[in-house]
Design an enzyme around this catalytic site. Structure first.
Site, short mmCIF file in Angstrom:
data_model
loop_
_atom_site.label_atom_id
_atom_site.label_comp_id
_atom_site.label_asym_id
_atom_site.label_seq_id
_atom_site.Cartn_x
_atom_site.Cartn_y
_atom_site.Cartn_z
N ARG A 97 13.69 7.83 4.80
CA ARG A 97 14.37 6.84 3.45
C ARG A 97 14.31 5.39 3.94
NH1 ARG A 97 17.09 3.69 1.40
NH2 ARG A 97 19.64 4.76 1.68
N ASP A 98 15.38 5.33 4.11
CA ASP A 98 15.84 3.69 4.85
C ASP A 98 14.98 3.10 5.54
OD1 ASP A 98 17.44 1.49 4.33
OD2 ASP A 98 19.08 2.05 5.09
N HIS A 135 27.42 3.77 6.59
CA HIS A 135 25.97 3.12 6.49
C HIS A 135 26.71 2.04 7.22
CE1 HIS A 135 22.04 3.88 4.98
NE2 HIS A 135 22.47 2.46 4.92
N HIS A 151 24.55 -1.02 9.27
CA HIS A 151 22.89 -1.54 9.91
C HIS A 151 22.73 -2.54 10.81
CE1 HIS A 151 19.66 -0.99 6.83
NE2 HIS A 151 20.75 -0.12 6.24
N CYS A 199 16.19 -3.06 3.28
CA CYS A 199 16.45 -2.21 2.22
C CYS A 199 15.41 -3.94 1.42
CB CYS A 199 17.32 -2.84 1.82
SG CYS A 199 17.11 -2.70 -0.07
N ASN A 228 18.67 0.37 10.52
CA ASN A 228 19.89 0.88 10.77
C ASN A 228 20.86 0.86 11.70
OD1 ASN A 228 18.49 1.61 8.27
ND2 ASN A 228 20.64 3.22 7.14
N1 COA Z 1 10.49 7.38 -10.51
C1 COA Z 1 9.24 6.70 -10.62
N2 COA Z 1 9.21 6.35 -11.72
C2 COA Z 1 10.29 5.37 -12.19
C3 COA Z 1 11.60 5.90 -11.83
C4 COA Z 1 11.78 6.90 -10.95
N3 COA Z 1 12.94 6.92 -10.17
N4 COA Z 1 12.36 5.34 -12.78
C5 COA Z 1 11.85 4.39 -14.00
N5 COA Z 1 10.10 4.87 -13.21
C6 COA Z 1 8.98 4.39 -14.02
C7 COA Z 1 9.17 3.94 -15.32
O1 COA Z 1 8.77 5.47 -16.31
C8 COA Z 1 8.35 3.43 -16.49
O2 COA Z 1 6.92 3.36 -15.81
P1 COA Z 1 5.59 3.23 -16.70
O3 COA Z 1 5.51 1.25 -16.49
O4 COA Z 1 4.37 3.94 -16.31
O5 COA Z 1 6.10 3.59 -18.20
C9 COA Z 1 8.73 2.07 -14.66
O6 COA Z 1 9.05 2.61 -13.44
C10 COA Z 1 9.50 1.41 -15.54
O7 COA Z 1 10.83 1.84 -16.35
P2 COA Z 1 12.14 1.29 -16.03
O8 COA Z 1 12.79 2.34 -16.80
O9 COA Z 1 11.91 -0.06 -17.18
O10 COA Z 1 12.35 1.29 -14.62
P3 COA Z 1 12.49 -0.81 -14.35
O11 COA Z 1 11.21 -2.12 -14.43
O12 COA Z 1 14.08 -1.70 -14.60
O13 COA Z 1 13.19 -0.57 -12.92
C11 COA Z 1 13.97 1.00 -10.93
C12 COA Z 1 14.64 0.59 -12.17
C13 COA Z 1 15.23 1.83 -11.07
C14 COA Z 1 12.87 2.59 -11.72
C15 COA Z 1 12.62 0.49 -10.42
O14 COA Z 1 14.01 -0.78 -9.83
C16 COA Z 1 13.40 1.32 -9.15
O15 COA Z 1 12.39 1.84 -8.24
N6 COA Z 1 14.11 0.53 -7.33
C17 COA Z 1 13.87 0.82 -6.01
C18 COA Z 1 15.16 0.86 -5.84
C19 COA Z 1 15.09 1.30 -4.23
O16 COA Z 1 13.97 2.12 -3.89
N7 COA Z 1 15.47 0.61 -3.45
C20 COA Z 1 15.55 1.06 -1.92
C21 COA Z 1 16.88 1.72 -1.92
S1 COA Z 1 18.26 0.96 -1.88
ZN ZN Z 2 20.43 1.23 4.42
#
Ligand code: COA
Ligand code: ZN
Length: 305
Positions: free
Chosen positions: A12-13, A205, A207, A238, A247
């Site tokens: 994942r990370d 955790h 890095h 990230c 990490n």
């Molecule tokens: N998995 C898949 N799709 C997701 C989701 C999830 N957990 N949560 C929301 N979505 C989708 C929604 O269904 C929507 O889809 P659409 O555009 O097809 O309708 C879209 O994402 C936007 O939804 P919304 O609730 O408005 O989310 P957002 O745009 O505010 O984004 C996150 C929020 C959390 C989904 C997004 O910021 C994200 O995935 N971040 C990743 C963080 C990450 O992995 N960081 C690294 C590790 S720490």
């Molecule tokens: Zn990390």
């Protein structure tokens, strides 16, 4: 013998921020080599928006494949919200990790929520996961320093950790997301946390951005921490935290534990196989600080055989 528990977060990370696309088979091959090396706990993937992190688009296939091949493996998956939990549960996941950052800006950049909303969503997700009978981890990210807001106040990290504990997170993962801290700060924060939370629920955790990963792990170990995240080959970072390097490498942490007489259940040569597999996947050389030495040991063993 006293033992330490390592969760290898490389699938994942490690992979979330790689420029090369890694196939589902490649990811399962990485998990397989980790299991063969004796790793008992991995963070396999994340159920996040595939638009935000395209590398994690195959989360359902990865978790289902990993659990089918390795039913006894502790296989955590990162979920940022209830939608992620729903997807993870449907794929058969039994353990999730929520991701709360300790600053307003980092939460906004990472999951598009402010600190208050991110805390509430994390609590709701933990409750819902427990109601489904799942095990839970809660990250408190940028726990030492934030790339946007600078030094993180320890009082905030303690307050958020307490909230995650009250929401019944089984493990609270204190993350130095950008690898900016040092051993004295680690000792200080662990001591403060230990005064209000059970030490055995805390994981660290780190890095290795500034080469302090192992020193920080040692400071945590000396203050009673026995749970750590690490990433084989030191891959990771990230995408939403500028300046974050990989990490602390699992092989470096295992070597540190061995030197301290602590048991990990993990075999260093097995980890080297996982590093070499990750090198094939990512088409570049990888490895923690100990890996050049490990490769020489492996060559010596091969020539002696
Ligand atoms: N998995 C898949 N799709 C997701 C989701 C999830 N957990 N949560 C929301 N979505 C989708 C929604 O269904 C929507 O889809 P659409 O555009 O097809 O309708 C879209 O994402 C936007 O939804 P919304 O609730 O408005 O989310 P957002 O745009 O505010 O984004 C996150 C929020 C959390 C989904 C997004 O910021 C994200 O995935 N971040 C990743 C963080 C990450 O992995 N960081 C690294 C590790 S720490
Ligand atoms: Zn990390």
């Amino acid at each position: 013998m006293d033992r330490i528990h390592i969760t290898d977060v490389s699938p994942r990370d490690g992979l979330q921020n790689q420029p090369l696309h890694v196939s589902t088979d490649g990811k399962l091959g990485l998990i397989q080599r980790l299991v063969q090396a004796g790793v008992q706990s991995v963070e396999a993937t994340s159920f996040v928006s595939p638009k935000a992190v395209p590398q994690m688009a195959d989360a359902s296939e990865v978790v289902a494949g990993a659990l089918q091949r390795f039913p006894a493996l502790r296989c955590s998956v990162l979920v940022p919200n209830l939608k992620g939990l729903e997807r993870a549960h449907a794929a058969g996941a039994r353990e999730i990790a929520v991701v709360l950052s300790a600053t307003e800006t980092m939460n906004l950049k990472n999951i598009n929520m402010g600190l208050t909303q991110a805390t509430e969503v994390s609590e709701q997700t933990l409750h819902a996961a427990r109601a489904l009978g799942m095990k839970t981890r809660a990250y408190v990210a940028v726990a030492f320093e934030c790339p946007f807001e600078g030094l993180t106040p320890a009082a905030r990290v303690i307050e958020l950790s307490e909230r995650m504990h009250a929401a019944q997170a089984d493990e609270i993962v204190i993350a130095d997301t950008i690898g900016a801290t040092g051993p004295a700060q680690v000792r200080e924060l662990v001591r403060l946390l230990a005064s209000s939370l059970p030490l055995e629920t805390l994981a660290m955790h780190f890095h290795d951005t500034r080469g302090m990963g192992v020193a920080n792990a040692w400071a945590a170990l000396e203050n009673g921490i026995r749970r750590f995240d690490a990433s084989v080959g030191g891959i990771g970072g990230c995408p939403f935290a500028p300046g974050a390097a990989g990490n602390v490498a699992t092989e470096d942490l295992v070597l540190l534990a061995q030197g301290a007489g602590l048991h990990t259940g993990i075999d260093l040569m097995g980890l080297l196989d996982a590093v070499e597999h990750a090198e094939t996947l990512l088409q570049r050389s990888l490895g923690g600080r100990s890996s050049a030495w490990l490769r020489r040991q492996k060559a010596k063993m091969a020539s002696a055989a």
